[in-house]
Design a protein around this motif. Structure first.
Motif, PDB file in Angstrom:
ATOM      1  N   TRP A  23       2.869 -15.503  -4.333  1.00 59.65           N
ATOM      2  CA  TRP A  23       2.369 -16.118  -2.806  1.00 59.65           C
ATOM      3  C   TRP A  23       2.260 -14.796  -2.013  1.00 59.65           C
ATOM      4  CZ3 TRP A  23       1.546 -20.825  -0.905  1.00 59.65           C
ATOM      5  CH2 TRP A  23       1.780 -21.851  -1.936  1.00 59.65           C
ATOM      6  N   PRO A  24       3.204 -13.797  -1.776  1.00 56.94           N
ATOM      7  CA  PRO A  24       2.831 -12.638  -0.826  1.00 56.94           C
ATOM      8  C   PRO A  24       1.428 -11.962  -1.358  1.00 56.94           C
ATOM      9  CG  PRO A  24       5.144 -12.453  -1.824  1.00 56.94           C
ATOM     10  CD  PRO A  24       4.548 -13.552  -2.504  1.00 56.94           C
ATOM     11  N   THR A  25       1.118 -11.943  -2.712  1.00 53.15           N
ATOM     12  CA  THR A  25      -0.271 -11.217  -3.149  1.00 53.15           C
ATOM     13  C   THR A  25      -1.252 -12.080  -2.506  1.00 53.15           C
ATOM     14  OG1 THR A  25       1.095 -10.657  -5.162  1.00 53.15           O
ATOM     15  CG2 THR A  25      -1.424 -10.356  -5.089  1.00 53.15           C
ATOM     16  N   VAL A  26      -1.155 -13.311  -2.794  1.00 56.13           N
ATOM     17  CA  VAL A  26      -2.316 -14.073  -2.246  1.00 56.13           C
ATOM     18  C   VAL A  26      -2.373 -14.005  -0.486  1.00 56.13           C
ATOM     19  CG1 VAL A  26      -3.116 -16.486  -1.972  1.00 56.13           C
ATOM     20  CG2 VAL A  26      -2.335 -15.885  -4.156  1.00 56.13           C
ATOM     21  N   ALA A  27      -1.355 -13.995   0.126  1.00 54.12           N
ATOM     22  CA  ALA A  27      -1.457 -13.815   1.303  1.00 54.12           C
ATOM     23  C   ALA A  27      -1.965 -12.224   1.945  1.00 54.12           C
ATOM     24  CB  ALA A  27       0.137 -13.860   1.840  1.00 54.12           C
ATOM     25  N   ARG A  28      -1.532 -11.291   1.093  1.00 56.34           N
ATOM     26  CA  ARG A  28      -2.253 -10.012   1.364  1.00 56.34           C
ATOM     27  C   ARG A  28      -3.644  -9.995   1.178  1.00 56.34           C
ATOM     28  NH1 ARG A  28       2.817  -8.245  -1.161  1.00 56.34           N
ATOM     29  NH2 ARG A  28       1.632  -7.917  -3.065  1.00 56.34           N
ATOM     30  N   GLU A  29      -4.107 -10.751   0.117  1.00 53.96           N
ATOM     31  CA  GLU A  29      -5.652 -10.570  -0.376  1.00 53.96           C
ATOM     32  C   GLU A  29      -6.365 -11.322   0.877  1.00 53.96           C
ATOM     33  OE1 GLU A  29      -5.834 -12.467  -4.007  1.00 53.96           O
ATOM     34  OE2 GLU A  29      -5.167 -10.667  -5.248  1.00 53.96           O
ATOM     35  N   ARG A  30      -5.809 -12.536   1.396  1.00 52.93           N
ATOM     36  CA  ARG A  30      -6.537 -13.180   2.435  1.00 52.93           C
ATOM     37  C   ARG A  30      -6.499 -12.480   3.681  1.00 52.93           C
ATOM     38  NH1 ARG A  30      -4.196 -19.422   1.542  1.00 52.93           N
ATOM     39  NH2 ARG A  30      -5.268 -19.966  -0.359  1.00 52.93           N
TER      40      ARG A  30
END
Length: 306
Positions: A23-30
């Motif tokens: 979840w944090p990885t996806v948030a950072r990518e977005r």
């Protein structure tokens, strides 16, 4: 593991996220994606924004230091002045006539020629197509002298002996020469993406080649025609070099030339220059905003064949 936690894991897996740590990885990518898009939008639109705010500033504020990015005393007087003190409506009329006529000619001839190259296999097909498209590869600046000589002393055609210099006809012929190969290329690629079986089915139903083209194929080519028309209009509307060389008076000068007249040898009228620039850029901006889907579909059709 609790039932609630296992349910959350199944939801994450269904969304393509195997563990909670993703979840944090996806948030950072977005976040990075939106940040880059935001920077791109600012870089693209800032010059247009700055020209616009300059056009609604009084002359005293335009040259003030520090620079103001929000006008303190916004006014439309600059727009009023360029139409009141200069024949800007005549320049606009010339641009409309030249760009519209060029677009009609290029779309008509480009559509017919593109369909012919796409559907008929005749002797010299590829060579002729390459020669037409290859003519567009010549740097326009290299053809200024030949075009100037031709328009100043045209060959005898139908008994006509007058000069085409400083006429809208000269600009229309010149712009057609440069835009027609582009129109042929777009429409040929677009018709390549339309199945030939449609032509055959129409002929089986009793249609002639022309009837099949006008009733079946042409309506399907509307995105390609729209893309060709928009690009031909914008290219003709924005062209500056040949308009500068082939015209010398307001009788035939277009908007790009009119805007350049605000730049003198020892002074630049920035406020009126910006106002004229906004008027000249408006068609291109509107076409890009509202008809971009036609441009994309028209240019990409036929790029991938089954």
């Amino acid at each position: 593991m609790s039932t609630k936690q296992s349910t959350l894991n199944r939801i994450r897996q269904a969304l393509g996220m195997e563990t909670q740590n993703e979840w944090p990885t996806v948030a950072r990518e977005r976040l990075v994606t939106y940040a880059l898009l935001g920077i791109y939008v600012v870089v693209i639109w800032f010059p247009i924004y700055y020209i616009f705010i300059t056009s609604i500033k009084p002359s005293s504020e335009v040259l003030s230091v520090p620079i103001t990015f929000i006008p303190q005393q916004p006014t439309v007087q600059n727009y009023v002045d360029i139409f009141a003190n200069r024949p800007f409506e005549h320049y606009t009329f010339n641009s409309v006539i030249v760009a519209t006529t060029t677009t009609v000619i290029c779309v008509t001839l480009g559509t017919l020629t593109g369909y012919s190259f796409s559907r008929f296999d005749f002797f010299g097909n590829k060579t002729l197509l390459l020669s037409i498209v290859g003519a567009r590869m010549i740097p326009p600046i290299a053809l200024i002298v030949p075009f100037f000589q031709i328009m100043s002393n045209p060959p005898l055609i139908g008994g006509f002996t007058g000069s085409l210099y400083d006429t809208r006809v000269a600009l229309i012929l010149t712009y057609t020469f440069f835009n027609l190969p582009f129109a042929v290329w777009i429409m040929k690629n677009y018709f390549d993406g339309v199945p030939e079986s449609l032509d055959e089915q129409a002929k089986i139903d009793g249609c002639s080649t022309w009837e099949a083209f006008f009733k079946i194929i042409l309506p399907m080519a509307k995105p390609g025609i729209a893309a060709t028309a928009i690009l031909a209009f914008i290219f003709s509307w924005n062209e500056f070099v040949f308009a500068l060389v082939l015209t010398s008076s307001e009788v035939s000068q277009t908007l790009p030339i009119a805007v350049s007249l605000f730049v003198a040898d020892d002074f630049v009228d920035w406020a009126h220059l910006a106002a004229g620039g906004i008027i000249a850029a408006l068609p291109g901006i509107l076409f890009g905003l509202f008809f971009q889907q036609y441009i994309v579909s028209g240019l990409t059709q036929g790029a991938v064949k089954e």
